[in-house]
Design an enzyme around this catalytic site. Structure first.
Site, PDB file in Angstrom:
ATOM      1  N   LYS A  14       0.548  -0.933  -0.247  1.00  0.00           N
ATOM      2  CA  LYS A  14      -0.092  -0.115  -0.108  1.00  0.00           C
ATOM      3  C   LYS A  14       0.963   1.325   0.205  1.00  0.00           C
ATOM      4  O   LYS A  14       0.909   2.458  -0.990  1.00  0.00           O
ATOM      5  CB  LYS A  14      -1.221   0.012   1.265  1.00  0.00           C
ATOM      6  N   ARG A  89      -9.976   0.314   7.998  1.00  0.00           N
ATOM      7  CA  ARG A  89      -9.171  -0.973   8.981  1.00  0.00           C
ATOM      8  C   ARG A  89     -10.139  -1.988   9.591  1.00  0.00           C
ATOM      9  O   ARG A  89     -10.482  -2.990   9.044  1.00  0.00           O
ATOM     10  CB  ARG A  89      -8.376  -0.841   9.700  1.00  0.00           C
ATOM     11  N   ARG A 128      12.098  -5.281   4.541  1.00  0.00           N
ATOM     12  CA  ARG A 128      11.472  -3.793   4.117  1.00  0.00           C
ATOM     13  C   ARG A 128      12.483  -2.481   5.264  1.00  0.00           C
ATOM     14  O   ARG A 128      12.547  -3.074   5.957  1.00  0.00           O
ATOM     15  CB  ARG A 128      10.343  -3.340   5.260  1.00  0.00           C
ATOM     16  N   ARG A 161      11.447  -0.882  10.329  1.00  0.00           N
ATOM     17  CA  ARG A 161      10.537  -0.387  12.061  1.00  0.00           C
ATOM     18  C   ARG A 161      10.390  -1.260  12.898  1.00  0.00           C
ATOM     19  O   ARG A 161      10.665  -2.494  12.658  1.00  0.00           O
ATOM     20  CB  ARG A 161       8.919  -0.754  11.152  1.00  0.00           C
ATOM     21  N   ARG A 172       0.415  -8.784  13.294  1.00  0.00           N
ATOM     22  CA  ARG A 172      -0.322  -7.925  13.000  1.00  0.00           C
ATOM     23  C   ARG A 172      -1.251  -7.809  11.767  1.00  0.00           C
ATOM     24  O   ARG A 172      -2.479  -7.932  11.379  1.00  0.00           O
ATOM     25  CB  ARG A 172       1.030  -6.984  11.939  1.00  0.00           C
TER      26      ARG A 172
HETATM   27  P1  AP5 Z   1       4.933  -1.483   1.870  1.00  0.00           P
HETATM   28  O1  AP5 Z   1       4.509  -0.953   0.856  1.00  0.00           O
HETATM   29  O2  AP5 Z   1       5.640  -0.956   3.106  1.00  0.00           O
HETATM   30  O3  AP5 Z   1       3.633  -2.355   2.452  1.00  0.00           O
HETATM   31  P2  AP5 Z   1       2.511  -1.727   3.113  1.00  0.00           P
HETATM   32  O4  AP5 Z   1       0.974  -2.512   2.815  1.00  0.00           O
HETATM   33  O5  AP5 Z   1       2.408  -0.320   2.809  1.00  0.00           O
HETATM   34  O6  AP5 Z   1       3.110  -2.318   4.834  1.00  0.00           O
HETATM   35  P3  AP5 Z   1       2.768  -1.827   5.789  1.00  0.00           P
HETATM   36  O7  AP5 Z   1       3.481  -3.095   7.035  1.00  0.00           O
HETATM   37  O8  AP5 Z   1       3.278  -0.447   6.439  1.00  0.00           O
HETATM   38  O9  AP5 Z   1       1.438  -2.325   6.419  1.00  0.00           O
HETATM   39  P4  AP5 Z   1       0.897  -1.875   7.936  1.00  0.00           P
HETATM   40  O10 AP5 Z   1      -1.110  -1.656   7.120  1.00  0.00           O
HETATM   41  O11 AP5 Z   1       0.413  -2.583   8.488  1.00  0.00           O
HETATM   42  O12 AP5 Z   1       1.322  -0.514   8.081  1.00  0.00           O
HETATM   43  P5  AP5 Z   1       0.525   0.725   8.451  1.00  0.00           P
HETATM   44  O13 AP5 Z   1       1.718   1.898   8.705  1.00  0.00           O
HETATM   45  O14 AP5 Z   1      -0.149   1.259   7.201  1.00  0.00           O
HETATM   46  O15 AP5 Z   1       5.810  -2.951   0.730  1.00  0.00           O
HETATM   47  C1  AP5 Z   1       6.234  -3.978   2.044  1.00  0.00           C
HETATM   48  C2  AP5 Z   1       7.468  -4.856   1.614  1.00  0.00           C
HETATM   49  O16 AP5 Z   1       7.249  -5.185   0.479  1.00  0.00           O
HETATM   50  C3  AP5 Z   1       8.569  -3.299   1.285  1.00  0.00           C
HETATM   51  O17 AP5 Z   1       9.649  -3.689   1.714  1.00  0.00           O
HETATM   52  C4  AP5 Z   1       9.036  -3.232  -0.300  1.00  0.00           C
HETATM   53  O18 AP5 Z   1       9.616  -2.832  -1.189  1.00  0.00           O
HETATM   54  C5  AP5 Z   1       8.265  -4.610  -0.937  1.00  0.00           C
HETATM   55  N1  AP5 Z   1       7.488  -4.264  -1.999  1.00  0.00           N
HETATM   56  C6  AP5 Z   1       6.314  -3.805  -2.437  1.00  0.00           C
HETATM   57  N2  AP5 Z   1       5.601  -4.348  -3.289  1.00  0.00           N
HETATM   58  C7  AP5 Z   1       5.603  -4.897  -3.578  1.00  0.00           C
HETATM   59  C8  AP5 Z   1       6.027  -6.012  -5.358  1.00  0.00           C
HETATM   60  N3  AP5 Z   1       4.823  -5.349  -5.768  1.00  0.00           N
HETATM   61  N4  AP5 Z   1       6.409  -7.256  -5.100  1.00  0.00           N
HETATM   62  C9  AP5 Z   1       7.883  -7.325  -4.289  1.00  0.00           C
HETATM   63  N5  AP5 Z   1       8.347  -6.768  -3.254  1.00  0.00           N
HETATM   64  C10 AP5 Z   1       6.968  -5.142  -2.901  1.00  0.00           C
HETATM   65  O19 AP5 Z   1       0.081   0.617  10.102  1.00  0.00           O
HETATM   66  C11 AP5 Z   1       0.379   0.589  11.514  1.00  0.00           C
HETATM   67  C12 AP5 Z   1       0.334   0.365  12.409  1.00  0.00           C
HETATM   68  O20 AP5 Z   1      -0.709   1.819  12.808  1.00  0.00           O
HETATM   69  C13 AP5 Z   1      -0.835  -0.955  12.995  1.00  0.00           C
HETATM   70  O21 AP5 Z   1      -0.573  -1.911  12.750  1.00  0.00           O
HETATM   71  C14 AP5 Z   1      -2.155  -0.661  13.491  1.00  0.00           C
HETATM   72  O22 AP5 Z   1      -1.519  -0.532  14.825  1.00  0.00           O
HETATM   73  C15 AP5 Z   1      -2.094   1.352  13.699  1.00  0.00           C
HETATM   74  N6  AP5 Z   1      -2.687   1.254  12.561  1.00  0.00           N
HETATM   75  C16 AP5 Z   1      -2.847   2.086  11.292  1.00  0.00           C
HETATM   76  N7  AP5 Z   1      -3.810   2.845  10.891  1.00  0.00           N
HETATM   77  C17 AP5 Z   1      -4.138   2.532  11.136  1.00  0.00           C
HETATM   78  C18 AP5 Z   1      -5.832   2.409  11.354  1.00  0.00           C
HETATM   79  N8  AP5 Z   1      -7.277   2.758  10.540  1.00  0.00           N
HETATM   80  N9  AP5 Z   1      -6.558   1.865  12.757  1.00  0.00           N
HETATM   81  C19 AP5 Z   1      -6.264   1.396  13.441  1.00  0.00           C
HETATM   82  N10 AP5 Z   1      -4.503   1.153  13.659  1.00  0.00           N
HETATM   83  C20 AP5 Z   1      -3.917   1.487  12.536  1.00  0.00           C
END
Ligand code: AP5
Length: 221
Positions: A14, A89, A128, A161, A172
């Site tokens: 994402k 989410r 990552r 991270r 997660r």
């Molecule tokens: P990346 O693009 O970083 O993936 P992502 O989907 O953004 O993963 P996140 O871990 O950031 O999502 P998340 O939802 O767990 O974390 P968030 O920060 O939102 O890609 C991942 C890896 O794959 C990278 O190394 C990249 O290079 C590689 N990659 C990408 N595309 C690829 C491809 N096509 N092929 C191969 N490799 C690829 O949330 C963190 C925390 O915040 C949550 O756990 C929760 O506690 C809280 N939180 C956030 N939003 C909410 C909400 N709305 N409600 C409640 N709690 C929330």
């Protein structure tokens, strides 16, 4: 107001795609995870409130998350819309977003679900690296930076991270996949859900997303 929602499990891509789409479409990327991490780093009351949830790989409570997201949507740079990365989410967040957008005479244009199988998510998150300044994302095997440890885009240091430790990654995935299914089920009957194969290379996923957002007329395809 143009609101695009990016859905996917942790590690689905994402953040990677939201940065690219933001540049293509001239819309800001609003990532709830980044907003929470910035608050934790700055030690604000919000940061103190959310830190433990994030460390356990759990959702931050809806009330806090929805309030923060809606405040951010009120900022001037989002007056024409935004790409939402990591929100909503669960069903409660999806319907809170709809209610708030309806008051502004707007609605979600598309929900783009980047689908990746669970076994690949673990490998992606453990490799990552993220830039400290703006959250640009790399992978040590699949998408390494040109200079190890340095962001290609802004030259800032790359860090791992805290919630990418294997035990937190597993938590997660366990805690969050149910909510993701709820959101997918929420948008599907509205006819605005598009499912994108997230196993393809980054550029191919971007192309599929852009096709879904702005389909070419059949005579130009
Ligand atoms: P990346 O693009 O970083 O993936 P992502 O989907 O953004 O993963 P996140 O871990 O950031 O999502 P998340 O939802 O767990 O974390 P968030 O920060 O939102 O890609 C991942 C890896 O794959 C990278 O190394 C990249 O290079 C590689 N990659 C990408 N595309 C690829 C491809 N096509 N092929 C191969 N490799 C690829 O949330 C963190 C925390 O915040 C949550 O756990 C929760 O506690 C809280 N939180 C956030 N939003 C909410 C909400 N709305 N409600 C409640 N709690 C929330």
């Amino acid at each position: 107001m143009r609101i695009l929602v990016l859905l996917g499990a942790p590690g689905a891509g994402k953040g990677t795609q939201a940065h690219i789409l933001a540049r293509h479409l001239g819309l800001p990327r609003i990532a709830t995870g980044d907003l929470f991490r910035a608050a934790v780093r700055a030690g604000t009351p919000l940061g103190l409130e959310v830190k433990e949830f994030m460390e356990r790989g759990e959702f931050v409570p809806d009330e806090t998350t929805v309030r923060m997201l809606l405040e951010r949507l009120d900022a001037p740079d989002a007056s024409h819309g935004a790409i939402l990365d990591g929100f909503p989410r669960n069903r409660a967040q999806a319907s809170a977003l709809d209610e708030s957008l309806a008051k502004r005479g707007s609605r979600v244009e598309l929900a783009l679900y980047i689908a990746v199988p669970e076994d690949e998510l673990l490998a992606r998150l453990s490799g990552r690296w993220v830039c400290q300044a703006h959250g640009h994302t790399y992978h040590e095997v699949a998408y390494p930076p040109r200079v190890p440890g340095v962001c290609d885009v802004d030259g800032s240091p790359l860090v791992q991270r805290d919630d990418d430790r294997p035990e937190v990654v597993r938590a997660r995935l366990e805690n969050q996949l149910g909510g993701l299914r709820e959101v997918v089920d929420y948008y599907r009957p509205l006819g605005i859900l598009r499912v994108i194969d997230g196993r393809r290379p980054i550029a191919a996923v971007t192309a599929d997303l852009l096709d879904a957002i702005e389909p070419k007329p059949y005579w130009r395809a």
